[in-house]
Design a protein around this motif. Structure first.
Motif, PDB file in Angstrom:
ATOM      1  N   UNK A  63       5.876  16.898 -31.034  1.00 14.02           N
ATOM      2  CA  UNK A  63       6.961  15.921 -30.880  1.00 14.02           C
ATOM      3  C   UNK A  63       7.656  15.679 -32.212  1.00 14.02           C
ATOM      4  N   UNK A  64       6.857  15.548 -33.266  1.00 12.43           N
ATOM      5  CA  UNK A  64       7.459  15.294 -34.576  1.00 12.43           C
ATOM      6  C   UNK A  64       8.316  16.479 -35.017  1.00 12.43           C
ATOM      7  N   UNK A  69       5.874   7.166 -26.499  1.00 12.91           N
ATOM      8  CA  UNK A  69       5.125   7.880 -27.536  1.00 12.91           C
ATOM      9  C   UNK A  69       5.953   8.036 -28.813  1.00 12.91           C
ATOM     10  N   UNK A  70       7.245   8.291 -28.656  1.00  9.58           N
ATOM     11  CA  UNK A  70       8.101   8.433 -29.842  1.00  9.58           C
ATOM     12  C   UNK A  70       8.176   7.126 -30.611  1.00  9.58           C
ATOM     13  N   UNK A  71       8.243   6.024 -29.908  1.00 12.57           N
ATOM     14  CA  UNK A  71       8.270   4.719 -30.583  1.00 12.57           C
ATOM     15  C   UNK A  71       6.949   4.507 -31.329  1.00 12.57           C
ATOM     16  N   UNK A  72       5.826   4.845 -30.659  1.00 18.45           N
ATOM     17  CA  UNK A  72       4.520   4.714 -31.313  1.00 18.45           C
ATOM     18  C   UNK A  72       4.448   5.562 -32.577  1.00 18.45           C
ATOM     19  N   UNK A  73       5.102   6.721 -32.541  1.00 17.93           N
ATOM     20  CA  UNK A  73       5.088   7.616 -33.698  1.00 17.93           C
ATOM     21  C   UNK A  73       6.098   7.200 -34.762  1.00 17.93           C
ATOM     22  N   UNK A  74       6.891   6.187 -34.469  1.00 17.64           N
ATOM     23  CA  UNK A  74       7.838   5.708 -35.472  1.00 17.64           C
ATOM     24  C   UNK A  74       9.218   6.324 -35.351  1.00 17.64           C
ATOM     25  N   UNK A 105      20.220   9.975 -28.014  1.00 21.88           N
ATOM     26  CA  UNK A 105      19.267  10.824 -28.722  1.00 21.88           C
ATOM     27  C   UNK A 105      18.050  11.109 -27.846  1.00 21.88           C
ATOM     28  N   UNK A 106      17.618  10.061 -27.147  1.00 27.78           N
ATOM     29  CA  UNK A 106      16.452  10.226 -26.282  1.00 27.78           C
ATOM     30  C   UNK A 106      16.756  11.211 -25.155  1.00 27.78           C
TER      31      UNK A 106
END
Lengths: 539, 539
Positions: free
Chosen positions: A382-383, A347-352, A359-360
């Protein structure tokens, strides 16, 4: 005339001049990267003569965003300079490392500015413009010149000044409505007159730069473009001094949505607009109201909470743009406490946010803590979490513990434990007028950095009573730190903003205040940030 | 054509349709009084067919604001009605008590709306318009008709429909750009075409109603006015669905500031603008961003924090309007702990709050409490205090006590003591994800009114670490309470906002939540408010 409108973003220069919008150079670099991804043609990265810090921030952007190792064309990196050799030298020093550098210099041409501000007559103004544009051109191929307060200047004098600037080497002529005074008809006519009457203008790009004092910035910009301007100077969310600059998102979406009328294109990837808006709002602390065109929370909200019926399937009945076209995702519910590390990563990758593995790990730890408190974790959560964890200024003092009591009995008390730059732990208790006041007084007793709180705001990031609260603060140092204003040639008091996100808004308030204090301490050079070791420990 | 532009304010109708802007009838009445003081020519007070409460709110405004005992001319009070007898009857029932009542009815005329929403052909639309405008005219002398989505309608069909509406008795023809799609050129041309081609239009007023989806609402409205429209439909702060309606303040100040260009006047007392803006923001919970034209906190802020020099004395170098002209006072510091009752009274009267003696006693008591905590009391503090004390919804549950502990140890706990409508005191303790969550959970355990928290925001009213914090919340009842949307003929979930101001933001949060809950409980008819006795005890 071509059909391509160049988008010149000045969020980092004119936008940063708004009260409280001061950003750290790390934040500026992050915004510059986002603007590059958004596809702006030119970014004005700052005013290098303002201070060595400002110069350094522009230089970093020129190096890191103004060059692309993959061989694709990077954006032009521009630095602002008053019409003086010193300013132009500093601007050049800052932008020269970019693959495509630009110097932007300006001088006022309205009677009122020439008389009261410059104390120069028309001949002196022309002479200075010729000299300084020529000097800038001797350093750099790409020169932009702006006759300040053009909106209130005598058009025939403008034609003369602009013609001389072109002869001296200017390649872009920018026409600012500095005080937001014109109507679309006037501004369109001004641009039309300039295109028709300025000697040598055919080989130059005419640019427009509007302000929103009467709510007409977008319309004036579009009127200028229809008259033949092919560069628009804008800021994300329309931030800027007073009522702000023209909004990037409004001009771009008007051109895209009404393409058959305008017949023009831009290089903007509109699906990046929502993310850029959020980042700029976070870093500057300037809120976007729900009813802001394109990027407001309600801009596309009218389908929420409405009984669906057949009519709504034809979305164009009440919708002229799709939310997806500006990067607004309709999906709200994404993850919960049973979601794993892989789901979070995806999901984080999808959000950019392609985080590194360490970090993950850190993000997943924060995510699990949040999921314990909050039933559903949305994209907005998440952001906020990623921004809170990874986009904070470098740390001087860190929050190690906080305990607060408050309520109607009227003795709000806070105990704060901070870890200082020396690694020492400091504890202090204080009473205040409320829990935030008590917390800030306890922090002040430890950090001892005199300041005035200018602004304090909290909003819940998502719906629901268990939402993450996001706090934004803005402080002004009381030790005389000032920032040079390029146009008025006067100095503002420098202000610093900080933000923090936690389900406990008092903890978030403490983090936001510390972030702003840390920015201020680093800017004044009182402390060096806690570097490598502490960061490594954190990630 | 005359030179007077009628200002038609629809803050209470189209503005109130924005998510979360639902107001109690007391709040609506207060806003109506403010709009009357502001000098609007017409106010659209609501959509009476939506619910009996909405009808009653419009009726109260018609009676109390639509008549003036001093014999001066009151504003026209207008009610919205779909093109149906039932709606028109209800609108008439609501507005008939005003000295100058108006019914505003509408029907869509764009192909997309006729086909997908109305499922009617052109002939049917014309027939319905003639029938319903005629029916409305049989009740009321002053009839406004709007062809919905006019901005996307076939102009020649518009001329026909409008001509028939005029024959049937319409006196004002309002042209809405319902989806905020047009550019100023298009919208001006549309109005020009209507004025030139509609039979019988010479004896009518043409009105414009724009939306800001592309950031062009103000420019479109002005383009319509230049083309000959003599009524502008606007909202305070530009609130409204999606990106909102045209801002009253932008249109009025553009006309006033550029009077030599427009050659037009309005009846607005511009010095009341700042106060109206603040009141609407408070009651709707919709924030005004600092960079909003005219009414944003930074709109006139550029002189703050700047070293004064000779140039700044010529304020017009960077200022096209004086802050005083819209009612923004530069004086910030007004009162302190040694100020007396008389000084407070004088300042409140200057600010437009002529409180009764018992109210003043109460205000003075709050003032002294605040002055004990806060060094300087500003106008903004006083306004927040007055709003918090006197403009709250009628009370069902009142806050009797609150005690909260929170911090990084992660067990935020709140103990709440409420006095219920039965006079009984209830106490409950709860743990939450943060201090506000814990407080709200404790309140929920007592009040038992299921709802979803939609929005939560806090801002500091003034500068300084000891500022008053103002909290705005918006909740949505989960018991299926819905509100009818006149245009889409669908129902929204009804939402309620509340606000509270205290130096302790957790106490302010509790008060704001209770205010929203009380509004909801009264609206659903679950409780009657605590009337006379409790109010008397308070004042």
């Amino acid at each position: 005339m071509d059909n391509y409108v160049r988008i010149f973003d000045t969020t980092l220069r004119d936008g940063e001049q708004s009260p409280g919008a001061s950003m750290t150079s790390t934040e500026k670099l992050e915004i510059a990267r986002t603007l590059s991804k958004l596809g702006v043609d030119i970014m004005e990265a700052g005013f290098p003569a303002a201070s060595p810090d400002d110069l350094e921030a522009v230089r970093r952007i020129a190096i890191e965003v103004g060059n692309r190792p993959d061989g694709t064309r990077p954006p032009i990196i521009c630095g602002l300079a008053r019409a003086s050799r010193l300013d132009i030298d500093k601007a050049w020093e800052a932008v020269r490392h970019a693959a495509r550098p630009r110097i932007h210099t300006f001088l006022a041409t309205s009677e009122i500015h020439m008389q009261y501000k410059l104390k120069m007559d028309r001949e002196q103004v022309v002479e200075r413009v010729v000299e300084m544009v020529g000097y800038a051109r001797s350093l750099c191929e790409d020169i932009e010149f702006s006759p300040e307060d053009a909106g209130r200047s005598d058009p025939s004098f403008l034609y003369l000044v602009l013609g001389e600037a072109i002869k001296a080497g200017a390649t872009t002529l920018n026409i600012p409505d500095t005080v937001g005074y014109t109507t679309p008809e006037e501004f369109g006519a001004l641009i039309d007159g300039i295109l028709k009457n300025t000697p040598g203008i055919d080989n130059c790009i005419v640019s427009v730069h509007c302000h929103d004092d009467l709510g007409l910035a977008t319309a004036n910009t579009l009127a200028g473009i229809r008259a033949g301007a092919r560069q628009a100077e804008v800021t994300v969310n329309g931030i800027g001094e007073r009522a702000g600059n023209t909004s990037l998102e409004e001009v771009v979406m008007a051109l895209h949505t009404r393409r058959p009328i305008f017949g023009l294109t831009t290089g903007i990837d509109t699906t990046q607009i929502a993310r850029a808006s959020k980042l700029v709002s976070n870093y500057t602390g300037i809120v976007v109201p729900p009813n802001k065109a394109i990027v407001g929370a309600n801009a596309f909200a009218h389908e929420a909470g409405i009984h669906q019926d057949g009519m709504l399937k034809h979305h164009t009945t009440y919708e002229i743009m799709r939310p997806e076209s500006v990067g607004v995702t309709r999906t709200k519910l994404v993850l919960g406490k049973h979601s794993g590390r892989h789901a979070l990563k995806t999901r984080l990758v999808e959000l950019g946010y392609p985080l590194s593995e360490p970090e993950l790990d850190k993000a997943f730890e924060r995510f699990k803590l949040l999921a314990d408190k909050k039933k559903t974790i949305t994209d907005a959560d998440l952001e906020a979490l990623v921004a809170d964890e990874f986009y904070q200024p470098r740390e001087v003092f860190t929050l190690d513990g906080l305990q607060v009591t408050c309520g109607t009995m009227g003795m709000p008390t806070a105990t704060v434990r901070l870890r200082g730059p020396d690694g020492q732990v400091h504890v202090h208790a204080a009473i205040g007028t409320g829990p935030v006041d008590a917390t800030y007084k306890a922090i002040d007793a430890i950090v001892k950095a005199p300041n005035t709180l200018q602004e304090f705001a909290i909003h819940a990031i998502t719906e629901g009573i268990d939402a993450l609260g996001e706090v934004t603060v803005r402080i002004e140092g009381t030790d005389g730190m000032r920032q040079l204003d390029p146009q008025r040639e006067v100095e503002h008091a420098r202000t610093f903003s900080g933000h923090g996100a936690e389900t406990d808004i008092i903890v978030a308030s403490a983090k936001a205040y510390l972030a702003a204090l840390n920015k201020m301490l680093i800017a004044t050079g009182q402390y060096r940030p806690v570097e490598a070791s502490a960061r490594a420990e954190m990630t």
